[in-house]
Design a protein around this motif. Structure first.
Motif, PDB file in Angstrom:
ATOM      1  N   ARG A  61     -28.485 -53.739  31.251  1.00  0.00           N
ATOM      2  CA  ARG A  61     -27.867 -53.293  29.999  1.00  0.00           C
ATOM      3  C   ARG A  61     -28.252 -51.849  29.651  1.00  0.00           C
ATOM      4  O   ARG A  61     -27.916 -51.364  28.570  1.00  0.00           O
ATOM      5  N   GLU A  62     -28.994 -51.214  30.562  1.00  0.00           N
ATOM      6  CA  GLU A  62     -29.456 -49.841  30.394  1.00  0.00           C
ATOM      7  C   GLU A  62     -30.378 -49.675  29.194  1.00  0.00           C
ATOM      8  O   GLU A  62     -30.461 -48.604  28.589  1.00  0.00           O
ATOM      9  N   ARG A  63     -31.098 -50.732  28.873  1.00  0.00           N
ATOM     10  CA  ARG A  63     -32.152 -50.684  27.847  1.00  0.00           C
ATOM     11  C   ARG A  63     -33.474 -50.500  28.608  1.00  0.00           C
ATOM     12  O   ARG A  63     -34.284 -51.417  28.718  1.00  0.00           O
ATOM     13  N   PHE A  64     -33.642 -49.292  29.151  1.00  0.00           N
ATOM     14  CA  PHE A  64     -34.729 -49.067  30.096  1.00  0.00           C
ATOM     15  C   PHE A  64     -36.114 -49.151  29.461  1.00  0.00           C
ATOM     16  O   PHE A  64     -37.070 -49.555  30.123  1.00  0.00           O
ATOM     17  N   GLY A  65     -36.247 -48.794  28.199  1.00  0.00           N
ATOM     18  CA  GLY A  65     -37.539 -48.933  27.520  1.00  0.00           C
ATOM     19  C   GLY A  65     -37.971 -50.392  27.471  1.00  0.00           C
ATOM     20  O   GLY A  65     -39.131 -50.724  27.769  1.00  0.00           O
ATOM     21  N   ASP A  66     -37.040 -51.276  27.092  1.00  0.00           N
ATOM     22  CA  ASP A  66     -37.338 -52.716  27.069  1.00  0.00           C
ATOM     23  C   ASP A  66     -37.602 -53.238  28.475  1.00  0.00           C
ATOM     24  O   ASP A  66     -38.489 -54.069  28.691  1.00  0.00           O
ATOM     25  N   ALA A  67     -36.834 -52.738  29.444  1.00  0.00           N
ATOM     26  CA  ALA A  67     -37.025 -53.172  30.830  1.00  0.00           C
ATOM     27  C   ALA A  67     -38.422 -52.793  31.308  1.00  0.00           C
ATOM     28  O   ALA A  67     -39.139 -53.622  31.893  1.00  0.00           O
ATOM     29  N   VAL A  68     -38.837 -51.551  31.052  1.00  0.00           N
ATOM     30  CA  VAL A  68     -40.170 -51.094  31.476  1.00  0.00           C
ATOM     31  C   VAL A  68     -41.248 -51.973  30.855  1.00  0.00           C
ATOM     32  O   VAL A  68     -42.188 -52.404  31.545  1.00  0.00           O
ATOM     33  N   LEU A  69     -41.126 -52.265  29.572  1.00  0.00           N
ATOM     34  CA  LEU A  69     -42.120 -53.100  28.893  1.00  0.00           C
ATOM     35  C   LEU A  69     -42.248 -54.463  29.573  1.00  0.00           C
ATOM     36  O   LEU A  69     -43.359 -54.925  29.865  1.00  0.00           O
ATOM     37  N   HIS A  70     -41.127 -55.102  29.849  1.00  0.00           N
ATOM     38  CA  HIS A  70     -41.169 -56.433  30.457  1.00  0.00           C
ATOM     39  C   HIS A  70     -41.657 -56.388  31.902  1.00  0.00           C
ATOM     40  O   HIS A  70     -42.434 -57.252  32.324  1.00  0.00           O
ATOM     41  N   PHE A  71     -41.234 -55.382  32.657  1.00  0.00           N
ATOM     42  CA  PHE A  71     -41.713 -55.260  34.032  1.00  0.00           C
ATOM     43  C   PHE A  71     -43.218 -54.969  34.061  1.00  0.00           C
ATOM     44  O   PHE A  71     -43.934 -55.486  34.912  1.00  0.00           O
ATOM     45  N   ARG A  72     -43.692 -54.142  33.130  1.00  0.00           N
ATOM     46  CA  ARG A  72     -45.142 -53.871  33.072  1.00  0.00           C
ATOM     47  C   ARG A  72     -45.923 -55.155  32.759  1.00  0.00           C
ATOM     48  O   ARG A  72     -46.972 -55.400  33.358  1.00  0.00           O
ATOM     49  N   ASN A  73     -45.415 -55.934  31.832  1.00  0.00           N
ATOM     50  CA  ASN A  73     -46.090 -57.188  31.501  1.00  0.00           C
ATOM     51  C   ASN A  73     -46.068 -58.151  32.692  1.00  0.00           C
ATOM     52  O   ASN A  73     -47.052 -58.839  32.957  1.00  0.00           O
ATOM     53  N   ALA A  74     -44.951 -58.198  33.404  1.00  0.00           N
ATOM     54  CA  ALA A  74     -44.868 -59.041  34.596  1.00  0.00           C
ATOM     55  C   ALA A  74     -45.858 -58.554  35.644  1.00  0.00           C
ATOM     56  O   ALA A  74     -46.545 -59.355  36.297  1.00  0.00           O
ATOM     57  N   ASN A  75     -45.955 -57.239  35.812  1.00  0.00           N
ATOM     58  CA  ASN A  75     -46.874 -56.666  36.792  1.00  0.00           C
ATOM     59  C   ASN A  75     -48.331 -56.957  36.430  1.00  0.00           C
ATOM     60  O   ASN A  75     -49.158 -57.193  37.310  1.00  0.00           O
ATOM     61  N   ALA A  76     -48.640 -56.961  35.139  1.00  0.00           N
ATOM     62  CA  ALA A  76     -50.011 -57.279  34.714  1.00  0.00           C
ATOM     63  C   ALA A  76     -50.373 -58.721  35.080  1.00  0.00           C
ATOM     64  O   ALA A  76     -51.517 -59.014  35.416  1.00  0.00           O
ATOM     65  N   LEU A  77     -49.383 -59.609  35.026  1.00  0.00           N
ATOM     66  CA  LEU A  77     -49.623 -61.022  35.353  1.00  0.00           C
ATOM     67  C   LEU A  77     -49.563 -61.292  36.851  1.00  0.00           C
ATOM     68  O   LEU A  77     -50.207 -62.217  37.341  1.00  0.00           O
ATOM     69  N   ALA A  78     -48.778 -60.521  37.573  1.00  0.00           N
ATOM     70  CA  ALA A  78     -48.623 -60.700  39.026  1.00  0.00           C
ATOM     71  C   ALA A  78     -48.719 -59.325  39.693  1.00  0.00           C
ATOM     72  O   ALA A  78     -47.730 -58.777  40.176  1.00  0.00           O
ATOM     73  N   PRO A  79     -49.946 -58.744  39.694  1.00  0.00           N
ATOM     74  CA  PRO A  79     -50.078 -57.379  40.208  1.00  0.00           C
ATOM     75  C   PRO A  79     -49.745 -57.273  41.694  1.00  0.00           C
ATOM     76  O   PRO A  79     -49.916 -58.219  42.448  1.00  0.00           O
ATOM     77  N   ASN A  80     -49.251 -56.093  42.034  1.00  0.00           N
ATOM     78  CA  ASN A  80     -48.957 -55.765  43.434  1.00  0.00           C
ATOM     79  C   ASN A  80     -47.870 -56.635  44.054  1.00  0.00           C
ATOM     80  O   ASN A  80     -47.857 -56.849  45.264  1.00  0.00           O
ATOM     81  N   THR A  81     -46.953 -57.112  43.231  1.00  0.00           N
ATOM     82  CA  THR A  81     -45.779 -57.816  43.738  1.00  0.00           C
ATOM     83  C   THR A  81     -44.706 -56.764  43.998  1.00  0.00           C
ATOM     84  O   THR A  81     -44.243 -56.109  43.056  1.00  0.00           O
ATOM     85  N   PRO A  82     -44.313 -56.565  45.253  1.00  0.00           N
ATOM     86  CA  PRO A  82     -43.396 -55.463  45.565  1.00  0.00           C
ATOM     87  C   PRO A  82     -42.110 -55.466  44.741  1.00  0.00           C
ATOM     88  O   PRO A  82     -41.664 -54.405  44.288  1.00  0.00           O
ATOM     89  N   GLU A  83     -41.507 -56.620  44.533  1.00  0.00           N
ATOM     90  CA  GLU A  83     -40.241 -56.662  43.783  1.00  0.00           C
ATOM     91  C   GLU A  83     -40.436 -56.243  42.330  1.00  0.00           C
ATOM     92  O   GLU A  83     -39.607 -55.535  41.763  1.00  0.00           O
ATOM     93  N   ILE A  84     -41.534 -56.668  41.728  1.00  0.00           N
ATOM     94  CA  ILE A  84     -41.799 -56.258  40.343  1.00  0.00           C
ATOM     95  C   ILE A  84     -42.037 -54.752  40.295  1.00  0.00           C
ATOM     96  O   ILE A  84     -41.509 -54.050  39.423  1.00  0.00           O
ATOM     97  N   LEU A  85     -42.817 -54.233  41.238  1.00  0.00           N
ATOM     98  CA  LEU A  85     -43.085 -52.791  41.274  1.00  0.00           C
ATOM     99  C   LEU A  85     -41.810 -51.999  41.529  1.00  0.00           C
ATOM    100  O   LEU A  85     -41.614 -50.924  40.959  1.00  0.00           O
TER     101      LEU A  85
END
Length: 196
Positions: free
Chosen positions: A90-114
């Motif tokens: 939806r091109e809401r990149f700020g919201d996307a970054v926030l959610h991807f960062r939170n996902a990365n914090a829970l599952a660090p070093n997951t290539p798809e999340i990164l």
């Protein structure tokens, strides 16, 4: 470690996961719908449902399923990733970054999340951080055509055509038939035309 209750339908979930990996998303959703009729709060089934809906580009349904997962288990990296993907679409990149960062914090070093985080960062204007994150994803999974393609696009946007050409060519050599591959081929063609 996050506790997630076991599913009461493990064989159905295995079947649904197999169908998803085979690209048979509608069939997977049918299996998951039966599970969720009996167990509407089965987190595993809801995550799988959200993932299949995302793959079918049913973004509203994917969002609804992912939000339901998070209402039951706020530490679901899968649900956070799916919401990030929905917001990126939806091109809401700020919201996307926030959610991807939170996902990365829970599952660090997951290539798809990164990969997803890197591309969302790049699109949100944090181009240096985005490229660095994509490079990190590529170092973890060097033969991933999606990562190669996204990193190629980022470098192309920055005018680094040689690096972009190398990455896009490598992505095509790994996968020459997907939608991503077609985009890579189009970009490569544009690079070559601009060089002549």
């Amino acid at each position: 470690m996050t506790f997630r209750p076991p599913s009461s339908h493990p064989s159905s979930l295995e079947q649904a996961e197999h169908l998803r990996r085979s690209g048979r998303h509608t069939e997977a959703i049918d299996v998951l719908s039966k599970v969720l009729t009996q167990s509407p709060d089965d987190i595993h089934a809801l995550e799988e449902l959200a993932d299949n809906e995302l793959n079918l580009e049913h973004f509203d349904r994917a969002e609804t399923a992912a939000l339901h997962v998070l209402s039951l288990m706020p530490t679901s990296a899968v649900a956070l990733y799916i919401l990030g993907a929905v917001y990126a679409h939806r091109e809401r990149f700020g919201d996307a970054v926030l959610h991807f960062r939170n996902a990365n914090a829970l599952a660090p070093n997951t290539p798809e999340i990164l990969r997803a985080l890197g591309f969302a960062l790049f699109q949100s204007g944090a181009e240096t951080a985005g490229i660095a994150t994509l490079e990190r994803a590529l170092s973890l999974e060097p033969a991933n055509p999606l990562i190669l393609c996204d990193l190629g696009v980022a470098h192309l946007s920055q005018g680094q055509t040689e690096r972009a050409r190398t990455l896009l060519s490598e992505a095509l050599s790994i996968d020459a038939v997907s939608e991503c591959a077609k985009e890579c081929a189009d970009m490569l063609q544009r690079i070559e035309q601009n060089r002549s």
